[in-house]
Design an enzyme around this catalytic site. Structure first.
Site, PDB file in Angstrom:
ATOM      1  N   LYS A 154      77.269  69.702 -10.367  1.00  0.00           N
ATOM      2  CA  LYS A 154      77.318  70.905 -11.227  1.00  0.00           C
ATOM      3  C   LYS A 154      76.072  71.385 -11.385  1.00  0.00           C
ATOM      4  O   LYS A 154      75.163  70.398 -11.861  1.00  0.00           O
ATOM      5  CB  LYS A 154      78.282  70.247 -12.331  1.00  0.00           C
ATOM      6  CG  LYS A 154      78.585  71.318 -13.285  1.00  0.00           C
ATOM      7  CD  LYS A 154      79.339  70.856 -14.522  1.00  0.00           C
ATOM      8  CE  LYS A 154      79.933  72.153 -15.409  1.00  0.00           C
ATOM      9  NZ  LYS A 154      81.060  71.474 -16.215  1.00  0.00           N
ATOM     10  N   SER A 230      85.206  74.452 -16.234  1.00  0.00           N
ATOM     11  CA  SER A 230      84.172  74.860 -15.752  1.00  0.00           C
ATOM     12  C   SER A 230      83.151  74.388 -14.697  1.00  0.00           C
ATOM     13  O   SER A 230      82.501  74.848 -13.899  1.00  0.00           O
ATOM     14  CB  SER A 230      82.937  74.485 -16.903  1.00  0.00           C
ATOM     15  OG  SER A 230      82.652  73.381 -17.045  1.00  0.00           O
ATOM     16  N   ILE A 251      84.644  68.690 -21.239  1.00  0.00           N
ATOM     17  CA  ILE A 251      84.873  68.516 -22.579  1.00  0.00           C
ATOM     18  C   ILE A 251      86.302  69.117 -23.150  1.00  0.00           C
ATOM     19  O   ILE A 251      86.760  68.879 -23.997  1.00  0.00           O
ATOM     20  CB  ILE A 251      83.987  69.205 -23.239  1.00  0.00           C
ATOM     21  CG1 ILE A 251      83.543  68.746 -24.832  1.00  0.00           C
ATOM     22  CG2 ILE A 251      83.943  70.688 -23.464  1.00  0.00           C
ATOM     23  CD1 ILE A 251      82.568  68.903 -25.634  1.00  0.00           C
ATOM     24  N   ALA A 252      86.966  70.072 -22.189  1.00  0.00           N
ATOM     25  CA  ALA A 252      88.477  70.557 -22.437  1.00  0.00           C
ATOM     26  C   ALA A 252      89.132  70.503 -21.142  1.00  0.00           C
ATOM     27  O   ALA A 252      90.070  71.148 -21.274  1.00  0.00           O
ATOM     28  CB  ALA A 252      88.038  71.986 -23.130  1.00  0.00           C
ATOM     29  N   GLY A 253      88.574  70.155 -20.212  1.00  0.00           N
ATOM     30  CA  GLY A 253      89.279  70.165 -19.155  1.00  0.00           C
ATOM     31  C   GLY A 253      88.443  70.407 -17.853  1.00  0.00           C
ATOM     32  O   GLY A 253      88.787  70.563 -16.696  1.00  0.00           O
ATOM     33  N   SER A 254      87.114  70.542 -17.740  1.00  0.00           N
ATOM     34  CA  SER A 254      86.196  71.237 -16.809  1.00  0.00           C
ATOM     35  C   SER A 254      86.064  70.467 -15.593  1.00  0.00           C
ATOM     36  O   SER A 254      85.723  70.847 -14.620  1.00  0.00           O
ATOM     37  CB  SER A 254      84.731  71.206 -17.489  1.00  0.00           C
ATOM     38  OG  SER A 254      84.803  72.407 -18.583  1.00  0.00           O
TER      39      SER A 254
END
Lengths: 562, 562
Positions: A154, A230, A251-254
């Site tokens: 990433k 992301s 952090i939320a599904g990335s």
């Protein structure tokens, strides 16, 4: 006296074009696709509107049909997982230069089709691959646990000599990184080869990988669909066969959303276990948010995830990174008993699209057929929508709203998915205070306690749930990530399994008349898209979850993919 | 119509007297000290001024000379460590009723001399001891890893049926606990016997164990001196031989300060490893403070600390407590090489009193004589005073200042050590904001990074440092806890070793003419007080630190105590 010419700040469009032209110029000439093919693909320019949906599978076949890779290169990039490649390279059956070279070619093709890359380090990677091969010739063994293996990153990872813009126009003016992220140092010592970095969303807080520097990454299964976010650049690249193992953050599904959008396996570990140091953050450092970002692998198999986790999490890891938890990977026994799974079938505000309902049902049914138990939890768990609202507040703690400041400094507009971020809707004008943060923390702990007590009371080994209510969806329609963010809220480890496909004939029986699907469910446009399940383990029991995943992987593999 | 008499709220003095009278009435009649002895002891009433210094060793000899314990009971309570007692009880060489009975007697004496208890559970404990003995008779083995062992508890632990006032007048009106702290459940399952809870300071944030409910706990080595805090009741009780192993908490030194004041060993683990759930907090829940409280043992030996840590930290611990980290205790190899220690000799604002300088010097010299290396760190570490200031800000995050609200509700005044808390001085009117919390977190991480890099660069195994600049000091003179709070800031594990004594003849050569000792150093009043060293390990390497401590313990044990 010298008269200075007036300084003109170039527009963000000019800066973006310059960056993207440079990136394109670094692709190997032999891998450039013919104009006749490129012109049929939708534009990914930051200024263009979202491309219209295109026929499914148009993109995935290009690497094999474009005659750019040799048959051996096609085999290398598609017939194995990372574990197998490392084994072959570490025993002299394959050379790292051949493996790295093949993935460079395929990554270059992927870039031209789905716009997944941000930085390429192809020359350095080939030099490094040669070093690995020389090491093997000299020592008769591999350099380390990842000997010769190409790994994609990433964009937010720092690699010395390479830019880290994370899609911010403002960060284009920053010099290349002068230090490596700690994980890069650690993995390189184990023989890894870094060859490219991949695209991510503006602010990293949406599921549409789209920013004003690099434009939009497309989903190889349908170029009109999001690749997820992301870490969507990784998702699209790996699905195209341009990488075999990529490093994501979550952090939320990335790490999980791009996997479920692009038909991949991914694993989000418990936070703190993988060293996170030395990366570039999309917002302000020092957040007291109790939901912490975590690095996880995206790829093809459970054993590949285990390979890299075991490499990253050792008793020496703390020496590389002051912020890591420093809990070495434990060797646990394979599962030799029947398991007990919890099952969460969704929330009424985001009911499962029929293809996902089918896939989750099929997985649970298969596991039961093999003697495992499944306990329905829908009516027992805390409200997932409330958990999402709480998570959004935690993600909005910075009174300075630093990401928006960075956009202002760069004179760039919000991309559509940021402008319409579901968090903005959900938080409803809420402004954070220190006083309320105490209450939010108490609220979070109550959620933790409820899930904990449920797991202990029912003796659960893991929980099956969706990662999202749908397959990948058309660009800018993803919305709330309630099924992935809950796992971050709990800080449990979790994995996405690709399993089955959307198949309107089969899926029809899972459709409900009395619900409103969000985004809308139109069977035709989702046809053939990969579907998924999510499997969530217990905190810090990443090792136990890996063993459970091996059981699940085996059960699911017995079903022919449609 | 009935006329209600006007409600009069009893004064805090009345409420305190009632509570203390009840407590006294629960002491076994056979253990009541003669009035002739009691009248020579200073008052510990909440309303009385601090008692004047008394001759050293006046209190410590009372258990042995009061003719209340039999010779066998004196042997049980003084000749062994907990590991030895458990072994004897688990093999039928001793009965739990005899062990628990002996410690109850001695705890009762300690209470009358140093005012260390808050709650007694003597009858329940004797019943439980009988159960343990019956279990052994029936099964031929111990009930668990702590079979039959009496363990004393800081008052903040909840034990069903027992009050948890934590020294707040307001909390006297609360009913007894209806649930156990998670650790109590866990330890009871391993055969532990809980028989008393112990005193702590008002707000738990001072080093003087003094509150308006129970009064002041005195130091058995000098009744005019503090027993330390916040777990001072344990410190005084264990030093009197009234307990062999106690459970403390520590967020700035609360497990280590009483140990160094009372000549005991204590171990503060890495935060999160020992389950903290179900306790009563002195302030507001949900604090975003990154410095977390931690439970640690106080007692007589390194192996006792290891015994209880190994019992508390297993792969099942998470099942007892949703908030625990869930990292099982690892079995590591004993140290079989020379070690490399860092050495911190103090900060110019709080120079070491000569007895402490001597003790630290002697320990470092002995370790070097055994071939271990010692690296001086004084000039390399971040400023300890700045770290203390930062820690104080973190401890003051609650905009509601909840502890002060609780005092108001209880209509009670601050005790002197709270009224003159060093935090109040240090924070200099600072008010917390969410915005600044981001910056504080960044500042803390920089400190973490500096210590981390120092340890890695110098290849250190552990760091020797003082736990405080002095021995125990006269009541209400303790001041800042810069040498313990730094360890909490870092979240490293750390231990206090009792080693040597203040000896003015020997210590004189460690006196410096050009420094200001704080509190003042007057050789006569400290004479004979226990001195100490602190040994700090690496985060999450509690297991490795225990093995290092065994090496240190052995080296120090070869020096005859003076």
């Amino acid at each position: 006296m010298t008269i200075q010419p007036p300084t003109t700040t170039p527009s963000w469009q000019t800066l973006s074009t310059k960056k993207r032209t440079t990136l394109h110029s670094l692709l190997p000439p032999s891998t450039i696709l013919p104009n006749t093919l490129i012109s049929t693909l939708p534009s990914t320019s930051p200024t263009a509107p979202a491309p219209p949906p295109l026929p499914v599978h148009s993109a995935l076949s290009i690497p094999a049909t474009s005659d750019i890779l040799t048959p051996h290169e096609l085999e290398i990039t598609s017939a194995y997982d990372a574990t197998a490649l490392v084994e072959m390279m570490s025993t002299g059956k394959l050379k790292s230069v051949d493996v790295v070279g093949a993935f460079i070619k395929r990554a270059s093709i992927a870039q031209q089709v789905v716009n997944c890359l941000t930085e390429v380090m192809f020359e350095e990677a080939m030099e490094r691959a040669k070093e690995c091969d020389k090491f093997f010739e000299r020592e008769g063994r591999g350099m380390g646990m990842l000997h010769g293996l190409p790994i994609s990153l990433k964009d937010s990872f720092n690699v010395v000599g390479t830019h880290t813009t994370i899609g911010y126009i403002d960060y284009l003016s920053r010099p290349p990184a002068t230090t490596d992220s700690t994980l890069i140092t650690l993995l390189r010592a184990e023989g890894a080869v870094f060859y490219c970095k991949t695209n991510l969303p503006q602010t990293m807080m949406t599921a549409d990988t789209h920013n004003n520097v690099f434009g939009r990454t497309l989903n190889p299964y349908n170029l009109g669909f999001t690749a997820g976010g992301s870490t969507g650049g990784e998702g699209a690249l790996i699905a195209m066969g341009g990488s075999i193992l990529g490093l994501a953050t979550d952090i939320a599904g990335s790490c999980r959303i791009p996997a479920l959008c692009c038909g991949l396996f991914s694993f989000k570990p418990t936070a703190g276990r993988v060293p996170f140091g030395g990366k570039v953050a999309p917002g302000r450092l020092g957040s007291p948010c109790p939901i912490m970002p975590v690095i996880g692998p995206m790829g093809r198999s459970v054993r590949d995830a285990e390979l890299i986790l075991r490499t990253m999490i050792t008793d020496k890891t703390w020496e590389f990174d002051a912020g890591v938890l420093g809990v070495p990977w434990r060797t646990v026994q394979p599962v030799a008993r029947t398991l007990r799974f919890g099952l969460i079938r969704g929330h009424e505000k985001r009911p499962l699209h029929p293809p996902i309902a089918k896939t989750l049902h099929t997985a649970a049914t298969l596991l039961k057929a093999r003697g495992h138990e499944v306990v329905l939890l829908d009516h027992l768990i805390p409200d997932l929508w409330d958990m999402w609202t709480l998570a959004c507040k935690f993600f909005s703690l910075d009174p300075k709203n630093t990401p928006m400041e960075i956009l202002k400094t760069g004179n760039e507009p919000k991309v559509p998915s940021v402008a319409n971020a579901p968090m903005e809707d959900t938080s409803d004008g809420w402004k954070p205070t220190l006083d309320e943060l105490f209450d939010l923390n108490v609220e979070r702990f109550q959620v933790l306690k409820k899930f904990h007590d449920l797991i202990v009371e029912h003796g659960l080994d893991a929980i099956l749930l969706p990662g999202y209510q749908a397959t990948a969806v058309p660009h800018d329609q993803f919305g709330e990530a309630i099924y992935t963010a809950l796992v971050n809220m709990l800080n449990y480890p979790s994995a996405i399994f690709p399993f089955l496909k959307a198949d309107k004939a089969v899926d029809a029986s899972f459709a409900k008349a009395d619900v409103t699907y969000e985004p809308p469910y139109e069977p035709e446009i989702f046809e053939g898209m990969p579907t998924h399940i999510q499997v969530m383990g217990k905190p810090m029991q990443d090792e136990e979850l890996i063993e459970i995943l091996k059981v699940v992987e085996k059960v699911l593999a017995d079903v022919p993919l449609k």
